[in-house]
Design a protein around this motif. Structure first.
Motif, PDB file in Angstrom:
ATOM      1  N   ALA A 123       0.989  -1.245   0.070  1.00 26.51           N
ATOM      2  CA  ALA A 123      -0.030  -0.023   0.052  1.00 26.51           C
ATOM      3  C   ALA A 123       0.938   1.425   0.070  1.00 26.51           C
ATOM      4  CB  ALA A 123      -0.972   0.001   1.110  1.00 26.51           C
ATOM      5  N   LEU A 124       0.383   2.394  -0.697  1.00 27.75           N
ATOM      6  CA  LEU A 124       1.090   3.540  -0.658  1.00 27.75           C
ATOM      7  C   LEU A 124       0.835   4.126   0.857  1.00 27.75           C
ATOM      8  CD1 LEU A 124       0.331   4.999  -4.170  1.00 27.75           C
ATOM      9  CD2 LEU A 124       2.398   4.630  -3.280  1.00 27.75           C
ATOM     10  N   ALA A 125       1.678   4.682   1.365  1.00 32.88           N
ATOM     11  CA  ALA A 125       1.567   5.100   2.955  1.00 32.88           C
ATOM     12  C   ALA A 125       2.342   6.617   3.039  1.00 32.88           C
ATOM     13  CB  ALA A 125       2.090   4.129   3.747  1.00 32.88           C
ATOM     14  N   ARG A 126       1.542   7.450   3.999  1.00 34.75           N
ATOM     15  CA  ARG A 126       2.108   8.560   4.268  1.00 34.75           C
ATOM     16  C   ARG A 126       2.246   8.434   5.841  1.00 34.75           C
ATOM     17  NH1 ARG A 126       1.861  13.072   1.503  1.00 34.75           N
ATOM     18  NH2 ARG A 126       0.298  12.396   0.272  1.00 34.75           N
ATOM     19  N   GLY A 127       3.553   9.096   6.231  1.00 34.97           N
ATOM     20  CA  GLY A 127       3.799   8.779   7.810  1.00 34.97           C
ATOM     21  C   GLY A 127       2.938   9.796   8.526  1.00 34.97           C
ATOM     22  N   LYS A 128       2.409   9.147   9.814  1.00 36.91           N
ATOM     23  CA  LYS A 128       1.639   9.981  10.628  1.00 36.91           C
ATOM     24  C   LYS A 128       2.740  10.668  11.744  1.00 36.91           C
ATOM     25  CE  LYS A 128      -2.354   7.325  10.973  1.00 36.91           C
ATOM     26  NZ  LYS A 128      -3.402   6.189  12.016  1.00 36.91           N
ATOM     27  N   LYS A 129       2.143  11.818  11.888  1.00 34.41           N
ATOM     28  CA  LYS A 129       2.738  12.464  13.440  1.00 34.41           C
ATOM     29  C   LYS A 129       2.309  12.056  14.498  1.00 34.41           C
ATOM     30  CE  LYS A 129       4.493  15.576  10.272  1.00 34.41           C
ATOM     31  NZ  LYS A 129       5.519  15.386   9.752  1.00 34.41           N
ATOM     32  N   THR A 130       2.833  12.224  15.617  1.00 33.56           N
ATOM     33  CA  THR A 130       2.959  11.580  16.946  1.00 33.56           C
ATOM     34  C   THR A 130       1.425  12.222  17.486  1.00 33.56           C
ATOM     35  OG1 THR A 130       4.950  11.836  17.375  1.00 33.56           O
ATOM     36  CG2 THR A 130       3.509  11.342  19.440  1.00 33.56           C
ATOM     37  N   TRP A 131       0.990  13.257  17.292  1.00 34.51           N
ATOM     38  CA  TRP A 131      -0.551  13.664  17.509  1.00 34.51           C
ATOM     39  C   TRP A 131      -1.423  13.047  16.865  1.00 34.51           C
ATOM     40  CZ3 TRP A 131      -3.322  16.359  13.926  1.00 34.51           C
ATOM     41  CH2 TRP A 131      -2.746  16.971  12.758  1.00 34.51           C
ATOM     42  N   ASP A 132      -1.311  12.744  15.547  1.00 35.78           N
ATOM     43  CA  ASP A 132      -2.054  12.126  14.601  1.00 35.78           C
ATOM     44  C   ASP A 132      -2.443  10.699  15.200  1.00 35.78           C
ATOM     45  OD1 ASP A 132      -2.682  13.964  12.559  1.00 35.78           O
ATOM     46  OD2 ASP A 132      -0.917  13.126  11.205  1.00 35.78           O
ATOM     47  N   LYS A 133      -1.569  10.073  15.519  1.00 33.83           N
ATOM     48  CA  LYS A 133      -1.634   8.717  16.132  1.00 33.83           C
ATOM     49  C   LYS A 133      -2.490   8.904  17.541  1.00 33.83           C
ATOM     50  CE  LYS A 133       2.832   7.373  14.579  1.00 33.83           C
ATOM     51  NZ  LYS A 133       4.431   6.895  15.046  1.00 33.83           N
ATOM     52  N   ARG A 134      -2.131   9.712  18.399  1.00 33.79           N
ATOM     53  CA  ARG A 134      -2.993   9.814  19.662  1.00 33.79           C
ATOM     54  C   ARG A 134      -4.279  10.188  19.160  1.00 33.79           C
ATOM     55  NH1 ARG A 134       1.663  13.009  21.734  1.00 33.79           N
ATOM     56  NH2 ARG A 134       0.484  14.938  21.071  1.00 33.79           N
ATOM     57  N   HIS A 135      -4.646  10.950  18.319  1.00 35.49           N
ATOM     58  CA  HIS A 135      -5.795  11.029  17.911  1.00 35.49           C
ATOM     59  C   HIS A 135      -6.603  10.168  17.210  1.00 35.49           C
ATOM     60  CE1 HIS A 135      -9.492  13.687  16.508  1.00 35.49           C
ATOM     61  NE2 HIS A 135      -9.195  13.134  15.182  1.00 35.49           N
ATOM     62  N   ALA A 136      -5.995   9.113  16.490  1.00 32.87           N
ATOM     63  CA  ALA A 136      -6.732   7.810  16.119  1.00 32.87           C
ATOM     64  C   ALA A 136      -6.837   6.902  17.183  1.00 32.87           C
ATOM     65  CB  ALA A 136      -5.744   7.404  15.116  1.00 32.87           C
ATOM     66  N   LEU A 137      -6.307   6.907  18.259  1.00 32.60           N
ATOM     67  CA  LEU A 137      -6.194   6.268  19.315  1.00 32.60           C
ATOM     68  C   LEU A 137      -7.744   6.587  20.207  1.00 32.60           C
ATOM     69  CD1 LEU A 137      -2.545   5.288  20.690  1.00 32.60           C
ATOM     70  CD2 LEU A 137      -4.302   3.384  19.824  1.00 32.60           C
ATOM     71  N   ALA A 138      -7.747   8.012  20.309  1.00 32.48           N
ATOM     72  CA  ALA A 138      -8.796   8.250  21.181  1.00 32.48           C
ATOM     73  C   ALA A 138      -9.907   8.021  20.469  1.00 32.48           C
ATOM     74  CB  ALA A 138      -8.306  10.146  21.208  1.00 32.48           C
ATOM     75  N   GLU A 139      -9.930   8.230  19.032  1.00 34.43           N
ATOM     76  CA  GLU A 139     -11.280   8.245  18.185  1.00 34.43           C
ATOM     77  C   GLU A 139     -11.534   6.643  18.300  1.00 34.43           C
ATOM     78  OE1 GLU A 139     -12.034   8.412  13.739  1.00 34.43           O
ATOM     79  OE2 GLU A 139     -11.124  10.187  14.484  1.00 34.43           O
ATOM     80  N   ARG A 140     -10.798   5.831  18.071  1.00 30.65           N
ATOM     81  CA  ARG A 140     -11.037   4.410  18.098  1.00 30.65           C
ATOM     82  C   ARG A 140     -11.626   4.137  19.750  1.00 30.65           C
ATOM     83  NH1 ARG A 140      -6.438   2.155  15.391  1.00 30.65           N
ATOM     84  NH2 ARG A 140      -5.352   2.464  17.428  1.00 30.65           N
TER      85      ARG A 140
END
Length: 159
Positions: A123-140
Motif C-alpha cells: 500500500a502507498l503510505a504517508r507517515g503519521k505525526k505523533t499527534w495523529d496517532k494519539r488522535h486515532a487512538l482516542a477516536e478508536r
C-alpha cells in the motif's frame, strides 16, 4: 476438487495502520527461493519494518523477515534479504509517479497464499505525526465506548 483453505494469511503488518495513513493498495507476487516457501508455510514471517523500493524500474521488498525452514540444510541470502515483487509495468510506473510527486512510501500490509502462490499486499503510505496517532487512538476508544453503550442499552441494562 479444490483444497479447502482455512486461513491463507501468513503475516499482517498491524503497525502499518498505526504508523501510516494507508492509501491505494495492490496485490503483488513475490519471488522466493529454495526453502523460503516452506518457511512461509510454517507461518513465522514478519512484515514489521518492511518497505518496498523501486530500483531499475523493478519493485523490491526490503526488510521482511522470512525465517529459515527448520529441516533445510542451508539457506542463501539471509532471512531479511531483498525480494523482487511481481507487478505489471503500468502498475510499477503508477507507483513510481505517486512516490516521486507526493513523497509517499510503499509498505507491505499482508502476506498470504493465493492458489498456492505467495502474494503480498502493498500500500502507498504517508507517515503519521505523533499527534495523529494519539488522535486515532482516542477516536478508536471513543467508538468502542459508544458501541459498548449501545449494546448495554439493547440488553436492557442502563449502567
Amino acid at each position: 476438487m479444490k483444497k479447502p483453505q482455512t486461513d491463507p494469511v501468513i503475516a499482517r503488518n498491524r503497525k502499518a495502520a498505526h504508523e501510516y495513513d494507508l492509501g491505494e493498495s495492490w496485490e503483488a507476487g513475490i519471488v522466493l527461493q529454495g526453502m523460503e516457501v516452506k518457511g512461509l508455510r510454517a507461518g513465522r514471517a514478519s512484515l514489521a519494518g518492511g518497505f518496498a523500493q523501486i530500483e531499475n524500474r523493478e519493485l523490491w521488498l526490503h526488510g521482511v523477515h522470512i525465517p529459515q525452514y527448520a529441516q533445510s540444510r542451508w539457506f542463501e541470502g539471509g532471512s531479511r534479504r531483498k525480494r523482487k515483487l511481481l507487478l505489471h509495468r503500468a502498475e510499477i510506473d503508477k507507483i513510481e509517479r505517486k512516490i516521486n510527486e507526493s513523497g509517499l512510501t510503499v509498505v507491505p500490509t499482508v502476506l498470504y497464499f493465493k492458489d498456492g502462490r505467495a502474494k503480498v499486499e502493498i500500500a502507498l503510505a504517508r507517515g503519521k505525526k505523533t499527534w495523529d496517532k494519539r488522535h486515532a487512538l482516542a477516536e478508536r476508544q471513543a467508538n468502542r465506548e459508544a458501541e459498548r453503550a449501545v449494546q448495554r442499552r439493547l440488553k436492557g441494562r442502563s449502567d
